[in-house]
Motif scaffolding. Sequence first.
Motif, mmCIF file in Angstrom:
data_model
loop_
_atom_site.group_PDB
_atom_site.id
_atom_site.type_symbol
_atom_site.label_atom_id
_atom_site.label_comp_id
_atom_site.label_asym_id
_atom_site.label_seq_id
_atom_site.Cartn_x
_atom_site.Cartn_y
_atom_site.Cartn_z
ATOM 1 N N SER A 188 0.874 -1.140 -0.039
ATOM 2 C CA SER A 188 0.030 -0.026 0.218
ATOM 3 C C SER A 188 0.875 1.214 0.134
ATOM 4 N N HIS A 248 1.749 5.313 0.859
ATOM 5 C CA HIS A 248 1.415 6.327 1.965
ATOM 6 C C HIS A 248 1.923 7.662 1.800
ATOM 7 N N SER A 291 4.076 10.719 2.988
ATOM 8 C CA SER A 291 5.184 10.948 3.986
ATOM 9 C C SER A 291 5.308 12.373 4.512
ATOM 10 N N TYR A 321 7.660 -1.151 6.779
ATOM 11 C CA TYR A 321 7.535 0.284 6.209
ATOM 12 C C TYR A 321 8.923 0.691 5.559
#
Length: 338
Positions: free
Chosen positions: A257, A259, A261, A282
């Motif tokens: 996925s 994301h 930042s 991550y």
Amino acid sequence: MKNKSLIIVGGNRHLDDGPLVSVLNASKKNKIKVFLVTDKLHLNKPCKNFKTFKELLKRNKVDYLEVNNLKKTLFFKNYLKKYPNTILLTTFCFFKINSKILNLFPNRIFNYHLGKIPEQVGASSSFWQMMSGQVESAISFHKTSKDLDAGDVLYEKKFELKKGYSTNEFYKSVRKYEKIALDHFLRSVFKNKRFRIIKKNNNNKIYMPKLDTKIHGFINWSWNAKDIATFAKVFDHPFIGASTFMKEKRVYLRNVSYHKSKINFHPFQSGIIFNKDKNKIYIACLNGFIKASLFDIKKKINLSKVILGTKLYTDQIYLDRANKTRSIHTGIKIKFKI
């Protein structure tokens, strides 16, 4: 049309029961006899609810002939003597339909194609659709000609997808709409209904080559986070996942996925595992970061053993090979050609 018969040439999608199961259901409903001409590569393919495509055929009592190519036409000639009202349908077929077969089935050979024609053509069209974020696709049927995906389009069932869909979500929609499309198309063909040819502009043609996860599924860490996440979704389940290296070992990313930042990661930070939770790592990327489950070839990797600061990387030799190599499926094996 009496004594309706259908010869299918080809097979199924990887780790799926379709489109054959949908064909069988539609054929049973419309009282059509089914015979399959297939190959070793398709027979050994894993299906969703069966270990292999061969097992699916056995369990559904489908008669079939295994061939390495379509150069010999004696089988088709003999079959037509017994069942003259036979239609030939190709599904995910690796073989080229030659002029001899075209002459045996005049105006009675059709191809099932997953994608809009001519905007989404090629054997891996669904992969490329996902990669480029296209949200409209189609189940298409067209007449077979000497040229690839070039015959008149007779029927298409368009369907919409949600943005950011996964491979699983894509094929879930496919199974839903191909069931409707196959039933309608086969019923119409065997009732000799006249199709209104769907006019297409070949200036809009977009052909993309076949992809293979093992060769083409390598992550390029110079891409931005969103592009990496989109790319990884294409090779996710039912496939093994997009791959890269961690400490000289090839690993696979799934459930990826994207994301945003607050940190603007430098290109040299791209690929660094900077955090993790119980299920995902991550990873720093350009213009954001990604979260992903981490696997080796057999199972999920225990993240307690993954040290923060470890950098994932893909050697240039693998990226170069992915960029210049074509995947060619024959009836016997997969070949890779530059």
